[in-house]
Design a protein around this motif. Sequence first.
Motif, PDB file in Angstrom:
ATOM      1  N   PRO A 103       7.785 -18.722  20.224  1.00 32.03           N
ATOM      2  CA  PRO A 103       7.815 -18.728  21.626  1.00 32.03           C
ATOM      3  C   PRO A 103       9.020 -17.838  22.237  1.00 32.03           C
ATOM      4  CG  PRO A 103       7.788 -21.061  20.689  1.00 32.03           C
ATOM      5  CD  PRO A 103       8.139 -20.089  19.540  1.00 32.03           C
ATOM      6  N   LYS A 104      10.054 -17.536  21.518  1.00 35.44           N
ATOM      7  CA  LYS A 104      11.087 -16.944  21.797  1.00 35.44           C
ATOM      8  C   LYS A 104      10.767 -15.180  21.413  1.00 35.44           C
ATOM      9  CE  LYS A 104      14.643 -20.344  21.894  1.00 35.44           C
ATOM     10  NZ  LYS A 104      13.624 -21.519  21.599  1.00 35.44           N
ATOM     11  N   GLY A 105       9.807 -14.877  20.854  1.00 36.09           N
ATOM     12  CA  GLY A 105       9.089 -13.747  20.443  1.00 36.09           C
ATOM     13  C   GLY A 105       9.778 -13.274  18.889  1.00 36.09           C
ATOM     14  N   TYR A 106       9.022 -12.681  18.124  1.00 32.24           N
ATOM     15  CA  TYR A 106       9.315 -12.237  16.958  1.00 32.24           C
ATOM     16  C   TYR A 106      10.416 -11.137  16.708  1.00 32.24           C
ATOM     17  CZ  TYR A 106       8.797 -10.699  12.102  1.00 32.24           C
ATOM     18  OH  TYR A 106       8.799 -10.200  10.767  1.00 32.24           O
ATOM     19  N   SER A 107      10.333 -10.091  17.751  1.00 35.03           N
ATOM     20  CA  SER A 107      11.209  -8.955  17.562  1.00 35.03           C
ATOM     21  C   SER A 107      11.695  -8.633  19.033  1.00 35.03           C
ATOM     22  CB  SER A 107      10.501  -7.756  17.072  1.00 35.03           C
ATOM     23  OG  SER A 107       9.374  -7.362  17.757  1.00 35.03           O
ATOM     24  N   THR A 108      11.308  -9.106  20.234  1.00 31.45           N
ATOM     25  CA  THR A 108      11.534  -8.937  21.505  1.00 31.45           C
ATOM     26  C   THR A 108      11.880 -10.308  22.091  1.00 31.45           C
ATOM     27  OG1 THR A 108       9.415  -9.215  22.191  1.00 31.45           O
ATOM     28  CG2 THR A 108      10.237  -6.790  21.520  1.00 31.45           C
ATOM     29  N   ALA A 109      13.492 -10.876  22.033  1.00 26.89           N
ATOM     30  CA  ALA A 109      13.949 -11.965  22.441  1.00 26.89           C
ATOM     31  C   ALA A 109      13.386 -12.619  23.711  1.00 26.89           C
ATOM     32  CB  ALA A 109      15.253 -12.070  22.250  1.00 26.89           C
TER      33      ALA A 109
END
Length: 320
Positions: free
Chosen positions: A220-226
């Motif tokens: 939900p917070k992104g894998y590589s893009t916070a």
Amino acid sequence: MADEKLSIMCSNVSSTTMQSWRERPPSSYSIKVQNLSQFVSSTLYSDGKYQSRRFSSGDYKWSLIIYPKGNDKNNGSGFISMYVEIDNTSLMSTPPTDVYADLRFFIFNRKENKYFTIQDVESKPFNALRTMWGIPRVLSLDTFNDRKNGYHFDGDHCEFGVDIIVAPPPTKWEIISFDEKVSVPKFSWTVKNFSKIKENPHASNSFSIGGRRWVLKMYPKGYSTAGKWLSIFLFAADGEILKEDEKVNVKAQLKVEDPHGSNHLSYELNCWFKEQGSGYGWDHYVSIDELRKSYLDKEDTLKVEIEFKVVSATKYSSLT
């Protein structure tokens, strides 16, 4: 004459052969004739051929057969014809199998101090129905009998030989199947209170499809893009062990549902699972802004569905 000269030619028996010169003597068997005229004469009452004693090569017994004036019955008139024959007792096996062998025939040339070599470019299958293979047109008699060419030496001597390279039976293999009729191919995942999820990643329950267990993981917070994108990946579930060098192909469609209509967001997944703990999917599946606007319902619920189209399976021979 060059050290090695190669050419491709097709004989009248639909066999593609390759010619060359080689310094190394034949490795399987050699026949050294010390009186060629008497050797030729000796074949007049044996159907025009000389057959050697049996010798071993590749765990089988063979004989080298030479027609010094050509095998007329096999379109070898005007040429030296050479063959090998496998001993029938070597073929005793249950079930019967073909013995594949690469054949190279040799005639020594004293002038070049090398062996004229001719080989069929295709391996030949020896079996109970066909025990003999060879080349009816090895070397023209005009070339062989002209003494200035070097095939006769020390008066009336000559030498013939053969290499027999037996291919071992196949013992290493794999059979890949692709199941295109996956039973119960869909898994639906309802994610409640999406905005309150703190885990990153957040995992679904494991599920079984195509004989394997899987799990979906979203970030939900992104894998590589916070914080900017929702990331979704498919993983093999814990305890789903791949064998050494094993690969599993998955073709699937993953869908984030539109709670307001039918404008679902779908992507196709096509990947090979090769390593434990590896996941395949999308780093930028949908932006968090677009997700909140279009794909979360009023209760802050997100619905995800994956439908498997193909799951591969592979059977292996022993790798030892």
